[in-house]
Design a protein around this motif. Structure first.
Motif, PDB file in Angstrom:
ATOM      1  N   ARG A   9       0.978  -1.205   0.113  1.00  0.00           N
ATOM      2  CA  ARG A   9       0.316  -0.082  -0.175  1.00  0.00           C
ATOM      3  C   ARG A   9       0.691   0.812  -0.031  1.00  0.00           C
ATOM      4  N   SER A  29      -5.565   5.543   2.572  1.00  0.00           N
ATOM      5  CA  SER A  29      -6.563   4.655   3.913  1.00  0.00           C
ATOM      6  C   SER A  29      -7.798   6.051   3.966  1.00  0.00           C
ATOM      7  N   MET A  48      -6.034   2.027  -0.726  1.00  0.00           N
ATOM      8  CA  MET A  48      -6.081   0.992   0.630  1.00  0.00           C
ATOM      9  C   MET A  48      -6.182  -0.357  -0.428  1.00  0.00           C
ATOM     10  N   GLU A  50      -7.551  -3.447   0.919  1.00  0.00           N
ATOM     11  CA  GLU A  50      -9.248  -3.708   1.863  1.00  0.00           C
ATOM     12  C   GLU A  50      -9.104  -5.225   2.651  1.00  0.00           C
ATOM     13  N   ARG A  51      -8.913  -6.120   1.778  1.00  0.00           N
ATOM     14  CA  ARG A  51      -8.675  -7.845   2.072  1.00  0.00           C
ATOM     15  C   ARG A  51      -8.201  -8.180   1.172  1.00  0.00           C
ATOM     16  N   ALA A  71      -7.421  -1.547  -3.743  1.00  0.00           N
ATOM     17  CA  ALA A  71      -7.653  -0.771  -4.025  1.00  0.00           C
ATOM     18  C   ALA A  71      -7.470   1.271  -4.032  1.00  0.00           C
ATOM     19  N   ARG A 160     -13.626   3.124  -8.688  1.00  0.00           N
ATOM     20  CA  ARG A 160     -12.721   2.404  -8.360  1.00  0.00           C
ATOM     21  C   ARG A 160     -11.997   1.231  -8.698  1.00  0.00           C
TER      22      ARG A 160
END
Length: 265
Positions: A9, A29, A48, A50-51, A71, A160
């Motif tokens: 990130r 973020s 960010m 995310e998962r 993302a 996005r």
């Protein structure tokens, strides 16, 4: 859960910072990025993670390869102008008016800038990004979403982008830094915003300095008894703890002239 996810990130933010027509408006973020549009509503990028998931097999969980959903959100809320130069060195300026269709085109342009920057930037951050982000996750698709909304009386358009990518595994704790991690932390320590985080990460990863057998136990996810059973643990008089090593034989090296024995005091 993972320093490698945070590293991916951070590298994305730094690689994009100042490298697109969003300029320095690249944020890390942000929970509600709509507030970042500000009074001038300039194009804005938010990054960010995310998962994610680890592809661990057996007990080798924490050092296994992992994938993450990276993302990148893009926002446009007003008419914008972009300048450029043709192959014949003709300077031009294009205006994207404040319409949904023009915002769609502006967002697509910015997304293209992001893709090509991450794929080919020669900056130290961009070059290292391609080392930490190994490849796209097998069997998973990256995707994008497009929409519009209003906030505090201002209409804005957004896109996005979600990259599903495989990243480096986390570094072994208590071992010297591997080259990729050394490059990253050196960059962080030289950066005004990240210097203290880099210092913290270097300390976290490299201390305490663990012997080889402890690193093997960590990598394989074995108990001390299991490590001893396969002959990788030293010959100690009792099991060591995190607070203190046990006394005993650590290493015996045979050579033609002598037997060299190292012992834990």
């Amino acid at each position: 859960m993972s320093l490698a996810v945070a590293a991916a990130r951070i590298l994305t933010v730094k690689a994009l910072d100042g490298a697109t027509t969003a300029g320095k408006r690249v944020f890390d973020s942000e929970v509600d990025p709509r507030d970042l549009l500000g009074p001038n509503a300039e194009p804005t990028i938010v990054v960010m993670a995310e998962r994610g998931k680890r592809n661990g097999a057996g007990r080798e969980l924490f050092g296994s390869d992992q994938s993450v959903e990276l993302a990148i959100e893009l926002f446009v809320a007003k008419a914008t102008k972009v300048s450029g130069k043709t192959p014949d060195d003709e300077v031009f300026e294009v205006e994207y008016p404040a319409t949904d269709a023009a915002h769609e085109n502006r967002l697509r342009r910015l997304a293209y800038e992001i893709d090509t920057t991450l794929a080919g930037s020669l900056s130290p951050w961009g070059d290292l990004w391609r080392l930490f982000v190994v490849c796209g996750t097998s069997g998973e698709e990256s995707h994008w979403d497009r929409g519009a909304d209003a906030h505090q009386g201002r209409r804005f358009n957004f896109m996005r982008l979600v990259y599903r990518v495989d990243i480096l595994s986390d570094p072994a704790r208590g071992a010297p830094l591997e080259p990729a991690w050394e490059r990253l932390i050196s960059l962080m320590e030289a950066d005004a915003e990240l210097a203290m985080i880099g210092k913290d990460w270097r300390s976290l990863i490299t201390t305490p300095d663990l012997p080889t057998w402890r690193l093997q136990m960590q990598a394989l996810g074995l108990t001390y008894a299991e490590l001893s059973a396969i002959g990788l643990a030293p010959f100690l008089d009792h099991q060591p703890t995190n607070e203190a090593e046990a006394a005993g034989l650590v290493e015996a090296v045979l050579d033609p002239d002598a037997i060299v024995i190292d012992a834990v005091p």
